[in-house]
Scaffold this motif. Structure first.
Motif, PDB file in Angstrom:
ATOM      1  N   LEU A  33      -5.051   1.744  12.098  1.00  0.00           N
ATOM      2  CA  LEU A  33      -6.390   1.269  11.749  1.00  0.00           C
ATOM      3  C   LEU A  33      -6.354   0.395  10.494  1.00  0.00           C
ATOM      4  O   LEU A  33      -7.057  -0.624  10.421  1.00  0.00           O
ATOM      5  CB  LEU A  33      -7.320   2.466  11.540  1.00  0.00           C
ATOM      6  CG  LEU A  33      -7.661   3.271  12.797  1.00  0.00           C
ATOM      7  CD1 LEU A  33      -8.500   4.491  12.436  1.00  0.00           C
ATOM      8  CD2 LEU A  33      -8.416   2.399  13.802  1.00  0.00           C
ATOM      9  N   SER A  34      -5.552   0.787   9.508  1.00  0.00           N
ATOM     10  CA  SER A  34      -5.421  -0.036   8.298  1.00  0.00           C
ATOM     11  C   SER A  34      -4.847  -1.406   8.645  1.00  0.00           C
ATOM     12  O   SER A  34      -5.261  -2.424   8.084  1.00  0.00           O
ATOM     13  CB  SER A  34      -4.518   0.668   7.284  1.00  0.00           C
ATOM     14  OG  SER A  34      -5.031   1.932   6.940  1.00  0.00           O
ATOM     15  N   LEU A  35      -3.914  -1.453   9.573  1.00  0.00           N
ATOM     16  CA  LEU A  35      -3.316  -2.717   9.984  1.00  0.00           C
ATOM     17  C   LEU A  35      -4.350  -3.635  10.616  1.00  0.00           C
ATOM     18  O   LEU A  35      -4.387  -4.841  10.321  1.00  0.00           O
ATOM     19  CB  LEU A  35      -2.172  -2.437  10.965  1.00  0.00           C
ATOM     20  CG  LEU A  35      -1.430  -3.651  11.518  1.00  0.00           C
ATOM     21  CD1 LEU A  35      -0.785  -4.460  10.408  1.00  0.00           C
ATOM     22  CD2 LEU A  35      -0.382  -3.209  12.530  1.00  0.00           C
ATOM     23  N   THR A  36      -5.208  -3.101  11.459  1.00  0.00           N
ATOM     24  CA  THR A  36      -6.237  -3.939  12.089  1.00  0.00           C
ATOM     25  C   THR A  36      -7.253  -4.448  11.060  1.00  0.00           C
ATOM     26  O   THR A  36      -7.736  -5.585  11.170  1.00  0.00           O
ATOM     27  CB  THR A  36      -6.962  -3.149  13.189  1.00  0.00           C
ATOM     28  OG1 THR A  36      -7.540  -1.954  12.628  1.00  0.00           O
ATOM     29  CG2 THR A  36      -5.983  -2.744  14.282  1.00  0.00           C
ATOM     30  N   ARG A  37      -7.564  -3.637  10.045  1.00  0.00           N
ATOM     31  CA  ARG A  37      -8.486  -4.095   8.999  1.00  0.00           C
ATOM     32  C   ARG A  37      -7.864  -5.233   8.190  1.00  0.00           C
ATOM     33  O   ARG A  37      -8.556  -6.194   7.824  1.00  0.00           O
ATOM     34  CB  ARG A  37      -8.870  -2.921   8.084  1.00  0.00           C
ATOM     35  CG  ARG A  37      -9.844  -1.944   8.716  1.00  0.00           C
ATOM     36  CD  ARG A  37     -10.454  -1.025   7.677  1.00  0.00           C
ATOM     37  NE  ARG A  37      -9.479  -0.070   7.180  1.00  0.00           N
ATOM     38  CZ  ARG A  37      -9.298   1.147   7.684  1.00  0.00           C
ATOM     39  NH1 ARG A  37     -10.031   1.552   8.700  1.00  0.00           N
ATOM     40  NH2 ARG A  37      -8.402   1.970   7.168  1.00  0.00           N
ATOM     41  N   ILE A  38      -6.566  -5.149   7.930  1.00  0.00           N
ATOM     42  CA  ILE A  38      -5.882  -6.228   7.212  1.00  0.00           C
ATOM     43  C   ILE A  38      -5.915  -7.509   8.036  1.00  0.00           C
ATOM     44  O   ILE A  38      -6.159  -8.606   7.508  1.00  0.00           O
ATOM     45  CB  ILE A  38      -4.439  -5.805   6.893  1.00  0.00           C
ATOM     46  CG1 ILE A  38      -4.425  -4.666   5.869  1.00  0.00           C
ATOM     47  CG2 ILE A  38      -3.629  -6.991   6.364  1.00  0.00           C
ATOM     48  CD1 ILE A  38      -3.053  -4.041   5.667  1.00  0.00           C
TER      49      ILE A  38
ATOM     50  N   GLU B  77       3.065   1.652  14.274  1.00  0.00           N
ATOM     51  CA  GLU B  77       1.838   0.970  13.863  1.00  0.00           C
ATOM     52  C   GLU B  77       1.541  -0.219  14.778  1.00  0.00           C
ATOM     53  O   GLU B  77       0.376  -0.521  15.060  1.00  0.00           O
ATOM     54  CB  GLU B  77       1.954   0.475  12.420  1.00  0.00           C
ATOM     55  CG  GLU B  77       2.181   1.567  11.405  1.00  0.00           C
ATOM     56  CD  GLU B  77       3.646   1.902  11.217  1.00  0.00           C
ATOM     57  OE1 GLU B  77       3.964   2.719  10.339  1.00  0.00           O
ATOM     58  OE2 GLU B  77       4.485   1.336  11.959  1.00  0.00           O
TER      59      GLU B  77
ATOM     60  N   GLN C  23      -9.245  -9.195   7.826  1.00  0.00           N
ATOM     61  CA  GLN C  23      -9.406  -9.939   6.574  1.00  0.00           C
ATOM     62  C   GLN C  23      -8.665 -11.275   6.634  1.00  0.00           C
ATOM     63  O   GLN C  23      -9.169 -12.302   6.171  1.00  0.00           O
ATOM     64  CB  GLN C  23      -8.891  -9.101   5.408  1.00  0.00           C
ATOM     65  CG  GLN C  23      -9.715  -7.855   5.138  1.00  0.00           C
ATOM     66  CD  GLN C  23      -9.099  -6.976   4.060  1.00  0.00           C
ATOM     67  OE1 GLN C  23      -8.063  -7.313   3.477  1.00  0.00           O
ATOM     68  NE2 GLN C  23      -9.726  -5.836   3.782  1.00  0.00           N
TER      69      GLN C  23
ATOM     70  N   GLU D  59       0.851  -1.184   0.000  1.00  0.00           N
ATOM     71  CA  GLU D  59       0.000   0.000   0.000  1.00  0.00           C
ATOM     72  C   GLU D  59       0.889   1.236   0.000  1.00  0.00           C
ATOM     73  O   GLU D  59       2.090   1.162   0.243  1.00  0.00           O
ATOM     74  CB  GLU D  59      -0.923   0.014   1.222  1.00  0.00           C
ATOM     75  CG  GLU D  59      -1.969  -1.084   1.247  1.00  0.00           C
ATOM     76  CD  GLU D  59      -3.054  -0.920   0.195  1.00  0.00           C
ATOM     77  OE1 GLU D  59      -3.122   0.169  -0.427  1.00  0.00           O
ATOM     78  OE2 GLU D  59      -3.826  -1.860  -0.003  1.00  0.00           O
TER      79      GLU D  59
ATOM     80  N   ILE E 282       0.232   2.564   5.479  1.00  0.00           N
ATOM     81  CA  ILE E 282      -0.494   1.643   6.351  1.00  0.00           C
ATOM     82  C   ILE E 282      -0.346   2.153   7.774  1.00  0.00           C
ATOM     83  O   ILE E 282       0.750   2.148   8.339  1.00  0.00           O
ATOM     84  CB  ILE E 282       0.041   0.201   6.249  1.00  0.00           C
ATOM     85  CG1 ILE E 282      -0.083  -0.326   4.819  1.00  0.00           C
ATOM     86  CG2 ILE E 282      -0.701  -0.715   7.220  1.00  0.00           C
ATOM     87  CD1 ILE E 282       0.494  -1.718   4.628  1.00  0.00           C
TER      88      ILE E 282
END
Length: 287
Positions: A159-164, A185, A167, A153, A156
């Motif tokens: 918050l982006s890390l937790t969304r990954i 992060e 998934q 990306e 990152i």
């Protein structure tokens, strides 16, 4: 307490009003030698100016470094004088606040006995052809050495890390623990809250000791050597396609000596046959 210069001024004023000097000194309780004292001329003016100039030019230099710079320029000065003038000019460096790292128990680096017990995570940076940064999140299973995910990306955050990770949980499930360095992060509020809600332990290595996260560091070296250095990415989409293809090849086709010549996927299947059912208590005892 009245200073000596102020008392001298009072004595001179009383003498100008007609009082004798001896009487004025007796009233003020001051000696004649103190009245006639003259301070020595300031011999440090030029040195003080050079110290201030060096401090403004090199803002992170302390008194010791400025002393060395003066000696380097041929100045014959005493380090104590430099320190005194440096402190008198109030040039002390403000200490930068150290990053607060959440306290965690240090865990020895050992290979878990089953998949999905401990993951290791890190970031690897690269650039596209136009010079834009690519931030790759790498996730490796410590037991099977599988590349669980490589996510390129532009940026990152926490918050982006937790969304990954959410998934990945849908595709593979979550591990019992995640080992990371002390990046912002991984130590941020979003990651700590996510780990607490999902009952995942966070193992943080000691700052400046990447060997405590050796599995992911070894993987990052192979990832850079065999993928990033071999391709010139024209765009972020191009990078995602190439990196995902390399990840699949790494897991399914690339044999590893440390796994007895097996690929990570084949080794994971072998471990699954040995450990059909692993309880949570046995998981904690494996690492």
């Amino acid at each position: 307490m009245v200073s000596a210069p102020a008392r001298r001024d009072v004595v001179r004023f009383m003498v100008s009003r007609g009082l004798s000097e001896r009487r004025a000194l007796r009233v003020i309780r001051m000696s004649a030698s103190a009245l006639r004292y003259q301070s020595a001329p300031d011999r440090n003016g030029a040195l003080r100016e050079r110290i201030i100039a060096l401090a403004h030019r090199h803002r992170r230099y302390g008194a010791g470094m400025i002393y060395l710079k003066l000696r380097q320029a041929g100045e014959r000065v005493n380090h104590k004088r430099v320190e005194r003038l440096y402190a008198a000019a109030r040039l002390q460096i403000k200490r930068r606040k150290r990053k607060k790292v959440p306290a965690s128990e240090r865990k020895p680096l050992g290979r878990p006995c089953a998949a999905n017990q401990v993951w290791s995570m890190d970031f690897v940076f690269d650039r596209t052809a136009e010079g834009c940064v690519i931030k790759n999140l790498t996730v490796v299973d410590d037991a099977t050495h599988e590349a669980v995910a490589i996510v390129p990306e532009r940026a990152i955050g926490g918050l982006s890390l937790t969304r990954i990770l959410d998934q990945l949980a849908l595709q593979r499930g979550l591990p019992s623990a995640i080992r990371t360095d002390n990046g912002k992060e991984f130590c941020g509020r979003a990651m700590l809250l996510w780990a607490h809600l999902h009952d995942v332990a966070l193992f943080l290595i000691e700052p400046g000791k990447p060997n405590q996260n050796a599995y992911i560091e070894s993987f990052n070296g192979r990832f850079r050597d065999e993928c990033l250095n071999e391709h010139w990415f024209t765009s972020l989409h191009h990078a995602k396609v190439v990196i995902e293809a390399w990840r699949r090849e790494y897991n399914e086709e690339r044999p590893k000596k440390s796994l007895g010549g097996l690929t990570p996927s084949a080794y994971a299947e072998q471990l699954m046959l040995k450990h059909d059912k692993v309880t949570s208590d046995s998981k904690l005892g494996c690492y």
